[in-house]
Design an enzyme around this catalytic site. Structure first.
Site, short mmCIF file in Angstrom:
data_model
loop_
_atom_site.label_atom_id
_atom_site.label_comp_id
_atom_site.label_asym_id
_atom_site.label_seq_id
_atom_site.Cartn_x
_atom_site.Cartn_y
_atom_site.Cartn_z
N GLN A 17 0.78 -1.24 0.00
CA GLN A 17 0.00 0.00 0.00
C GLN A 17 0.81 1.30 0.00
O GLN A 17 0.47 2.24 -0.72
CB GLN A 17 -0.95 0.01 1.22
CG GLN A 17 -1.86 1.21 1.22
CD GLN A 17 -2.80 1.33 2.41
OE1 GLN A 17 -3.37 2.37 2.64
NE2 GLN A 17 -2.97 0.28 3.18
N GLU A 139 1.18 -1.24 8.30
CA GLU A 139 0.39 -0.09 8.75
C GLU A 139 0.30 0.10 10.27
O GLU A 139 0.69 1.13 10.81
CB GLU A 139 -1.03 -0.23 8.17
CG GLU A 139 -2.06 0.75 8.68
CD GLU A 139 -1.80 2.18 8.22
OE1 GLU A 139 -1.53 2.36 7.03
OE2 GLU A 139 -1.89 3.10 9.05
N ASP A 168 0.57 3.78 6.00
CA ASP A 168 0.86 3.42 4.60
C ASP A 168 0.59 4.59 3.65
O ASP A 168 1.49 5.13 3.02
CB ASP A 168 0.00 2.24 4.18
CG ASP A 168 0.56 0.92 4.69
OD1 ASP A 168 1.77 0.87 4.97
OD2 ASP A 168 -0.20 -0.04 4.80
N GLY A 247 -8.33 20.79 19.87
CA GLY A 247 -7.90 22.15 19.54
C GLY A 247 -8.50 23.15 20.51
O GLY A 247 -8.97 22.78 21.59
N GLY A 248 -8.51 24.39 20.13
CA GLY A 248 -9.00 25.45 21.01
C GLY A 248 -10.51 25.54 21.08
O GLY A 248 -11.05 26.27 21.91
N1 CAO Z 1 11.95 -10.24 -9.05
C1 CAO Z 1 12.60 -11.00 -8.15
N2 CAO Z 1 12.52 -10.83 -6.82
C2 CAO Z 1 11.74 -9.82 -6.40
C3 CAO Z 1 11.04 -8.96 -7.28
C4 CAO Z 1 11.17 -9.20 -8.66
N3 CAO Z 1 10.55 -8.46 -9.56
N4 CAO Z 1 10.37 -8.07 -6.55
C5 CAO Z 1 10.61 -8.35 -5.26
N5 CAO Z 1 11.45 -9.41 -5.16
C6 CAO Z 1 11.99 -10.00 -3.95
C7 CAO Z 1 12.77 -9.05 -3.10
O1 CAO Z 1 14.06 -8.86 -3.62
C8 CAO Z 1 12.78 -9.78 -1.75
O2 CAO Z 1 13.78 -10.79 -1.79
P1 CAO Z 1 14.83 -11.03 -0.58
O3 CAO Z 1 13.99 -11.25 0.63
O4 CAO Z 1 15.57 -12.25 -1.01
O5 CAO Z 1 15.67 -9.84 -0.47
C9 CAO Z 1 11.44 -10.49 -1.78
O6 CAO Z 1 10.94 -10.40 -3.11
C10 CAO Z 1 10.36 -9.95 -0.85
O7 CAO Z 1 10.46 -8.57 -0.62
P2 CAO Z 1 10.03 -7.97 0.77
O8 CAO Z 1 10.90 -8.53 1.85
O9 CAO Z 1 10.01 -6.51 0.66
O10 CAO Z 1 8.51 -8.49 0.93
P3 CAO Z 1 7.78 -9.13 2.18
O11 CAO Z 1 6.46 -9.58 1.65
O12 CAO Z 1 8.59 -10.18 2.87
O13 CAO Z 1 7.59 -7.92 3.19
C11 CAO Z 1 6.87 -5.69 3.80
C12 CAO Z 1 6.58 -6.96 2.97
C13 CAO Z 1 5.82 -4.67 3.45
C14 CAO Z 1 6.76 -6.05 5.30
C15 CAO Z 1 8.27 -5.18 3.50
O14 CAO Z 1 8.40 -5.00 2.12
C16 CAO Z 1 8.61 -3.86 4.19
O15 CAO Z 1 8.86 -3.81 5.40
N6 CAO Z 1 8.64 -2.76 3.41
C17 CAO Z 1 9.00 -1.44 3.90
C18 CAO Z 1 7.90 -0.85 4.73
C19 CAO Z 1 6.61 -0.74 4.00
O16 CAO Z 1 6.51 -0.20 2.93
N7 CAO Z 1 5.57 -1.23 4.65
C20 CAO Z 1 4.22 -0.97 4.21
C21 CAO Z 1 3.72 -1.97 3.34
S1 CAO Z 1 2.02 -1.59 3.02
O17 CAO Z 1 1.25 -2.17 4.37
#
Ligand code: CAO
Length: 415
Positions: A17, A139, A168, A247-248
């Site tokens: 998001q 979030e 988000d 607020g006020g």
């Molecule tokens: N081709 C190949 N690999 C890909 C890719 C692509 N096109 N796009 C993503 N990937 C891989 C990434 O490189 C990552 O690999 P590694 O773990 O080996 O480095 C993997 O996919 C997963 O990415 P991620 O760790 O970001 O995803 P997740 O689902 O495990 O975590 C989230 C999700 C949101 C917790 C994490 O991305 C995060 O903390 N983001 C920053 C904060 C944020 O934006 N949070 C809000 C999200 S909205 O609620």
């Protein structure tokens, strides 16, 4: 009509998001947004909270309008080579992967700088540098760590998260502003730069008034507009203030006719000082206009609970819309508690493009929230979200890939 960000090309490496909110806004402002997704699965939200089997979820469609989708395995060397080409042709790379994920793919700041020194690299992370920098964040974690949860809810209840996605979507908004500012600065510097919007920081920015109150509390030990005043006790930290205005001008949520069966038959009522005499007349308490106990804002702060209880006796005699109609005649600030059903059906929001009906090839028609930012010279037309990889061939052909190269990449599972 031209658009504010015409000519800006965004390499959209975002998911879920926060990042997609940012890039959707940029797309609405006219940028060409190329969403890079994993081969076969794409953004995880395509499949989350599905209401129609096999069809992109509303979670996905409502955050990815006006974008093009390319599938690319950026972990394969051939995929990385394609990504390098995209980096050379884009102005901004936006990502919200877990900390370190971009580096693990080999897409370091140095690598990007070598390919395209004008590129802006914009990131959402849960936290900035510090003890939690490596944490994954969603979030509600941001709402809790940014001060929103401890200051939301009622005094006698636990901390509460809010339905507004301030962690988000709120962070996505901050990031979009950083990107636009970096694009502006690039006009004079000629260079790209890194832009970081940590979710904790963005939530705290939205909770700025509560840090204000923390310092007021530490200095004076009390805050007269909080419901804890005058009878309750204040602790060491800003307490939860229920529905007080903060607020006020004191305010509260009051019942209206039908509240027993309709969970949203309520109105927000503000006892603005300027219209106090009008409030007294409307509720039939003319004596309060001159009574020393009610005549001044400071005196009223000692009796807010009975004052709102008396006003509520009046609001309960009519619906929230009838109450609005009467109160608006006297310029008394108030607002109905609107349900999502009521908002979805509100004609004025349809007319301004804030609620938009979109047609999708596999989903059919659905409602979405359009661009809340209205510009007189850069109108927004909301177009449907892309299917997974819908524009892969179009985009790669645009950047010089031949049909044979595309076929090869497809055979290798790179696109
Ligand atoms: N081709 C190949 N690999 C890909 C890719 C692509 N096109 N796009 C993503 N990937 C891989 C990434 O490189 C990552 O690999 P590694 O773990 O080996 O480095 C993997 O996919 C997963 O990415 P991620 O760790 O970001 O995803 P997740 O689902 O495990 O975590 C989230 C999700 C949101 C917790 C994490 O991305 C995060 O903390 N983001 C920053 C904060 C944020 O934006 N949070 C809000 C999200 S909205 O609620």
């Amino acid at each position: 009509m031209s658009k504010a960000l015409d000519g800006v090309r965004i390499l959209d490496f975002t998911h879920v998001q926060s990042g997609p909110t940012c890039t959707q806004l940029l797309a609405w402002l006219g940028a060409d947004v190329i969403k890079v997704e994993r081969v076969g699965e794409g953004d995880a939200t395509r499949g989350q909270l599905r209401d129609i089997p096999g069809v992109d979820s509303l979670y996905f469609t409502m955050l990815n309008h006006n974008k093009r989708s390319i599938t690319l395995d950026t972990k394969k060397p051939q995929g990385k080579a394609v990504l390098d080409t995209l980096i050379k042709h884009c102005d901004v790379l936006v990502e919200n992967f877990a900390p370190g994920a971009l580096d693990r793919m080999g897409i370091t700041w140095e690598h990007i700088q070598q390919l395209n020194p004008r590129m802006i690299v914009a990131s959402v992370k849960g936290f900035g540098p510090g003890p939690y920098a490596d944490c994954k964040v969603y979030e509600n974690v941001a709402q809790c760590a940014g001060g929103a949860a401890s200051t939301t809810g009622f005094d006698d209840g636990p901390p509460l998260v809010t339905g507004a996605q301030i962690g988000d979507s709120g962070t996505g908004l901050h990031l979009a502003l950083g990107i636009v500012a970096a694009l502006f600065q690039r006009n004079s510097s000629g260079r790209g730069q890194k832009v970081l919007a940590p979710m904790q920081d963005a939530v705290l920015n939205l909770c700025r008034v509560k840090l204000r109150d923390q310092q007021r509390l530490e200095r004076t030990g009390t805050m007269h507009e909080y419901p804890q005043y005058p009878d309750g006790k204040f602790g060491v930290a800003v307490p939860r203030a229920g529905n007080s205005s903060g607020g006020g001008q004191p305010g509260s949520i009051l019942k209206c006719r039908g509240w027993e069966t309709d969970p949203n038959a309520y109105i927000y009522f503000i006892t603005q000082a300027a219209v106090w005499p009008a409030i007294c007349k409307v509720i039939g308490e003319e004596g309060w206009i001159t009574d020393d106990a009610y005549a001044t804002p400071a005196a009223r702060l000692l009796h807010l609970k009975p004052i709102f209880a008396r006003i509520e006796k009046w609001t309960m005699t009519m619906t929230k819309f009838e109450a609005m109609e009467v109160l608006n005649q006297y310029d008394i600030p108030c607002g109905p508690i609107l349900s999502m059903q009521e908002i979805a059906r509100e004609p004025s929001l349809r007319e301004t493009g804030t609620i938009v009906e979109v047609d999708h090839p596999t989903r059919g028609k659905y409602l979405t929230v359009g661009n809340p930012i209205k510009m007189s010279d850069s109108a927004t037309e909301v177009t449907r979200s892309p299917l997974l990889g819908e524009h892969t061939d179009e985009i790669l052909t645009q950047f010089g890939y031949s049909a044979a190269q595309l076929a090869q990449l497809r055979t290798e599972g790179v696109i």
